[in-house]
Design a protein around this motif. Structure first.
Motif, PDB file in Angstrom:
ATOM      1  N   ALA A  44      13.431  -3.836  -8.135  1.00 22.07           N
ATOM      2  CA  ALA A  44      13.988  -2.851  -7.214  1.00 22.07           C
ATOM      3  C   ALA A  44      12.877  -1.948  -6.706  1.00 22.07           C
ATOM      4  O   ALA A  44      11.905  -1.681  -7.419  1.00 22.07           O
ATOM      5  N   VAL A  45      13.024  -1.464  -5.480  1.00 24.75           N
ATOM      6  CA  VAL A  45      12.154  -0.431  -4.933  1.00 24.75           C
ATOM      7  C   VAL A  45      12.945   0.868  -4.937  1.00 24.75           C
ATOM      8  O   VAL A  45      14.037   0.944  -4.354  1.00 24.75           O
ATOM      9  N   VAL A  46      12.407   1.872  -5.618  1.00 22.30           N
ATOM     10  CA  VAL A  46      13.090   3.147  -5.808  1.00 22.30           C
ATOM     11  C   VAL A  46      12.349   4.236  -5.042  1.00 22.30           C
ATOM     12  O   VAL A  46      11.114   4.287  -5.040  1.00 22.30           O
ATOM     13  N   GLY A  47      13.095   5.101  -4.381  1.00 24.85           N
ATOM     14  CA  GLY A  47      12.460   6.191  -3.644  1.00 24.85           C
ATOM     15  C   GLY A  47      13.494   7.128  -3.069  1.00 24.85           C
ATOM     16  O   GLY A  47      14.699   6.970  -3.289  1.00 24.85           O
ATOM     17  N   LYS A  48      13.028   8.124  -2.322  1.00 23.19           N
ATOM     18  CA  LYS A  48      13.936   9.014  -1.616  1.00 23.19           C
ATOM     19  C   LYS A  48      14.208   8.442  -0.231  1.00 23.19           C
ATOM     20  O   LYS A  48      13.339   7.819   0.372  1.00 23.19           O
ATOM     21  N   GLY A  49      15.402   8.632   0.267  1.00 21.97           N
ATOM     22  CA  GLY A  49      15.753   8.087   1.571  1.00 21.97           C
ATOM     23  C   GLY A  49      17.211   8.325   1.869  1.00 21.97           C
ATOM     24  O   GLY A  49      17.895   9.069   1.160  1.00 21.97           O
ATOM     25  N   SER A  77      16.219  -4.503 -22.925  1.00 15.95           N
ATOM     26  CA  SER A  77      16.621  -3.241 -22.286  1.00 15.95           C
ATOM     27  C   SER A  77      15.618  -2.799 -21.233  1.00 15.95           C
ATOM     28  O   SER A  77      15.806  -1.751 -20.593  1.00 15.95           O
ATOM     29  N   THR A  78      14.567  -3.596 -21.020  1.00 12.78           N
ATOM     30  CA  THR A  78      13.476  -3.200 -20.136  1.00 12.78           C
ATOM     31  C   THR A  78      13.941  -2.951 -18.700  1.00 12.78           C
ATOM     32  O   THR A  78      13.364  -2.115 -17.991  1.00 12.78           O
ATOM     33  N   SER A  79      14.978  -3.638 -18.239  1.00 12.47           N
ATOM     34  CA  SER A  79      15.418  -3.455 -16.852  1.00 12.47           C
ATOM     35  C   SER A  79      15.817  -2.019 -16.563  1.00 12.47           C
ATOM     36  O   SER A  79      15.423  -1.441 -15.548  1.00 12.47           O
ATOM     37  N   MET A  80      16.586  -1.409 -17.448  1.00 11.58           N
ATOM     38  CA  MET A  80      17.022  -0.034 -17.217  1.00 11.58           C
ATOM     39  C   MET A  80      16.009   0.984 -17.732  1.00 11.58           C
ATOM     40  O   MET A  80      15.952   2.108 -17.210  1.00 11.58           O
ATOM     41  N   GLU A  81      15.210   0.626 -18.692  1.00 12.81           N
ATOM     42  CA  GLU A  81      14.108   1.500 -19.104  1.00 12.81           C
ATOM     43  C   GLU A  81      13.158   1.719 -17.926  1.00 12.81           C
ATOM     44  O   GLU A  81      12.769   2.848 -17.611  1.00 12.81           O
ATOM     45  N   SER A  82      12.786   0.633 -17.265  1.00 13.13           N
ATOM     46  CA  SER A  82      11.860   0.736 -16.131  1.00 13.13           C
ATOM     47  C   SER A  82      12.506   1.473 -14.956  1.00 13.13           C
ATOM     48  O   SER A  82      11.850   2.262 -14.270  1.00 13.13           O
ATOM     49  N   LEU A  83      13.808   1.254 -14.721  1.00 10.37           N
ATOM     50  CA  LEU A  83      14.492   1.941 -13.627  1.00 10.37           C
ATOM     51  C   LEU A  83      14.605   3.433 -13.905  1.00 10.37           C
ATOM     52  O   LEU A  83      14.417   4.264 -13.001  1.00 10.37           O
ATOM     53  N   ALA A  84      14.908   3.803 -15.150  1.00 12.07           N
ATOM     54  CA  ALA A  84      15.013   5.218 -15.508  1.00 12.07           C
ATOM     55  C   ALA A  84      13.673   5.926 -15.314  1.00 12.07           C
ATOM     56  O   ALA A  84      13.610   7.054 -14.788  1.00 12.07           O
ATOM     57  N   LEU A  85      12.600   5.280 -15.723  1.00  9.60           N
ATOM     58  CA  LEU A  85      11.279   5.874 -15.560  1.00  9.60           C
ATOM     59  C   LEU A  85      10.887   5.957 -14.091  1.00  9.60           C
ATOM     60  O   LEU A  85      10.332   6.964 -13.635  1.00  9.60           O
ATOM     61  N   ALA A  86      11.177   4.892 -13.333  1.00  9.61           N
ATOM     62  CA  ALA A  86      10.873   4.895 -11.905  1.00  9.61           C
ATOM     63  C   ALA A  86      11.591   6.047 -11.207  1.00  9.61           C
ATOM     64  O   ALA A  86      11.001   6.768 -10.387  1.00  9.61           O
ATOM     65  N   GLY A 104       8.600  14.109  -8.128  1.00  6.52           N
ATOM     66  CA  GLY A 104       7.605  14.279  -7.091  1.00  6.52           C
ATOM     67  C   GLY A 104       6.253  13.675  -7.413  1.00  6.52           C
ATOM     68  O   GLY A 104       5.258  13.943  -6.728  1.00  6.52           O
ATOM     69  N   PHE A 105       6.188  12.826  -8.443  1.00 10.12           N
ATOM     70  CA  PHE A 105       4.929  12.193  -8.819  1.00 10.12           C
ATOM     71  C   PHE A 105       4.665  10.917  -8.023  1.00 10.12           C
ATOM     72  O   PHE A 105       3.557  10.386  -8.045  1.00 10.12           O
ATOM     73  N   ALA A 106       5.679  10.426  -7.343  1.00 10.79           N
ATOM     74  CA  ALA A 106       5.532   9.221  -6.527  1.00 10.79           C
ATOM     75  C   ALA A 106       6.604   9.228  -5.455  1.00 10.79           C
ATOM     76  O   ALA A 106       7.707   9.756  -5.660  1.00 10.79           O
ATOM     77  N   ASN A 107       6.292   8.645  -4.313  1.00  6.35           N
ATOM     78  CA  ASN A 107       7.274   8.508  -3.239  1.00  6.35           C
ATOM     79  C   ASN A 107       8.104   7.242  -3.392  1.00  6.35           C
ATOM     80  O   ASN A 107       9.312   7.249  -3.214  1.00  6.35           O
ATOM     81  N   TYR A 108       7.403   6.145  -3.725  1.00  9.26           N
ATOM     82  CA  TYR A 108       8.076   4.857  -3.887  1.00  9.26           C
ATOM     83  C   TYR A 108       7.553   4.183  -5.141  1.00  9.26           C
ATOM     84  O   TYR A 108       6.348   4.083  -5.360  1.00  9.26           O
ATOM     85  N   ASN A 118       0.805  -1.217   0.000  1.00  8.64           N
ATOM     86  CA  ASN A 118       0.000   0.000   0.000  1.00  8.64           C
ATOM     87  C   ASN A 118       0.841   1.270   0.000  1.00  8.64           C
ATOM     88  O   ASN A 118       0.338   2.344  -0.333  1.00  8.64           O
ATOM     89  N   GLN A 119       2.109   1.148   0.357  1.00  7.86           N
ATOM     90  CA  GLN A 119       2.994   2.316   0.356  1.00  7.86           C
ATOM     91  C   GLN A 119       3.705   2.518  -0.979  1.00  7.86           C
ATOM     92  O   GLN A 119       4.302   3.571  -1.209  1.00  7.86           O
ATOM     93  N   ILE A 120       3.636   1.516  -1.852  1.00  7.68           N
ATOM     94  CA  ILE A 120       4.234   1.641  -3.180  1.00  7.68           C
ATOM     95  C   ILE A 120       3.235   2.350  -4.089  1.00  7.68           C
ATOM     96  O   ILE A 120       2.112   1.886  -4.288  1.00  7.68           O
ATOM     97  N   ASP A 121       3.629   3.491  -4.646  1.00  2.00           N
ATOM     98  CA  ASP A 121       2.714   4.314  -5.428  1.00  2.00           C
ATOM     99  C   ASP A 121       2.552   3.837  -6.864  1.00  2.00           C
ATOM    100  O   ASP A 121       1.526   4.099  -7.500  1.00  2.00           O
TER     101      ASP A 121
END
Length: 336
Positions: free
Chosen positions: A171-176, A111-120, A127-131, A75-78
């Motif tokens: 991977a879980v990407v966020g600020k921290g 190339s999807t692994s880094m495409e998805s990471l770049a977008l995340a 600021g469109f998502a926290n996690y 529920n915390q993953i946006d």
């Protein structure tokens, strides 16, 4: 602050990889990087009825583990940004249904692994998502079934062909304050050198990797010496030396830092032809081995260049050549 460098590179200031997880099949568990994977399945069916359901199960397990390791809940993953190699990216989409996390499906072939990471990273930085959860999967038998011949057919391959990695990396990407930072993403462009052999993906993808790596250096002002490791996703034994030579001709000596995930994930005695391929090739090595090495400060600056061949069974059967793309993401430990 300027976030775009040149035409192709994005700069991030506050994004980290908070956690990651890798779940793989038996062949990957017999390779040299086995100790860096979270779960190794001895059954390629993963206890499921079909190859496709097996791939989805790998993805679901990797998602659950990555979220658990982050200390967060679903529920915390946006947002979930994910993809795979199958038609209509069903492994990612069905996994998104399992998670009930808002979802954007992406397709960049391997190339999807880094495409998805770049977008995340972009969603978090903007600021469109926290996690954001970023990931992809592939399975040797689902890929063979879709792109070539069913495993049961026993079709013969040339020695320059590759072996699709069975696994999922998330991977879980966020600020921290913990985890390595995502600092740059260089978005590639589609390059087609006219290669029509669907088995020769290494030769087809090498020029796309070279373009993206050279563009990354030009946009950021960096050189190979700024990184402890630069890896391509799955050029393997054919494309890896081609890319290395092409970069040298452009003035970039990669000899001290360059490797390829498709060469790293298997040993030479595993009968994998020229090496590994598939979405999970770069994802498994990055989210398993590389994250471990960065956590232990054995690596501090890494550039991951995921490579993808954008062919389909229909396109090459109709005589089209193989367009390719590569996306690069720089991942760095914070300096002490």
């Amino acid at each position: 602050m300027q976030k775009q460098l040149g035409r192709s590179t994005w700069k991030f200031d506050e994004v980290r990889i908070l956690s990651s997880a890798v779940v793989v099949g038996p062949k990957e568990g017999q390779g040299p990087l086995a100790q860096y994977f979270d779960v190794i399945h001895e059954d390629p069916y993963v206890g499921q009825e079909t190859w496709e359901k097996a791939e989805r199960k790998l993805f679901e397990e990797a998602v659950d583990l990555a979220i658990e390791k982050s200390g967060l809940t679903n529920n915390q993953i946006d947002l979930m940004v994910a993809g795979d190699l199958l038609n209509q990216i069903i492994s990612a989409s069905f996994t998104a249904h399992y998670t009930q996390i808002p979802y954007l499906g992406v397709y960049g072939a391997c190339s999807t692994s880094m495409e998805s990471l770049a977008l995340a990273a972009s969603f978090v930085e903007g600021g469109f998502a926290n996690y954001v959860l970023s990931g992809c999967s592939s399975h040797n038998s689902t890929a063979e079934k879709q792109y070539r011949y069913p495993t049961e057919y026993g079709g013969q391959k040339p020695p320059y062909a590759q072996w699709t990695v069975t696994g999922a990396g998330v991977a879980v990407v966020g600020k921290g304050k913990v985890g390595p930072k995502v600092t740059y993403a260089t978005i590639g462009k589609v390059i087609d050198m006219g290669i029509k052999d669907p088995f020769d993906m290494g030769s087809a993808m090498a020029p796309a990797a070279v373009y993206t790596i050279a563009t990354h250096f030009k946009d950021t002002g960096r050189t190979p010496n700024d990184y402890d490791l630069i890896v391509t996703g799955d050029l393997a034994g054919v494309g890896y030396p081609l890319a290395k030579q092409m970069l040298l001709e452009q003035g970039y000596d990669m000899s001290k830092v360059y490797n390829d995930c498709g060469l790293m994930i298997y040993s030479q005695d595993q009968n994998v032809f020229a090496g590994g391929s598939g979405c999970a090739s770069s994802a498994s090595v990055t989210y398993g081995y590389i994250m471990n090495q960065m956590k232990n400060k054995k690596l501090n600056k890494v550039l991951v260049v995921a490579t993808g061949a954008l062919l389909s069974p229909i396109s090459y059967q109709q005589g089209e050549s193989i367009p390719c793309i590569a996306h690069a993401v720089a991942i760095e430990n914070e300096e002490d």
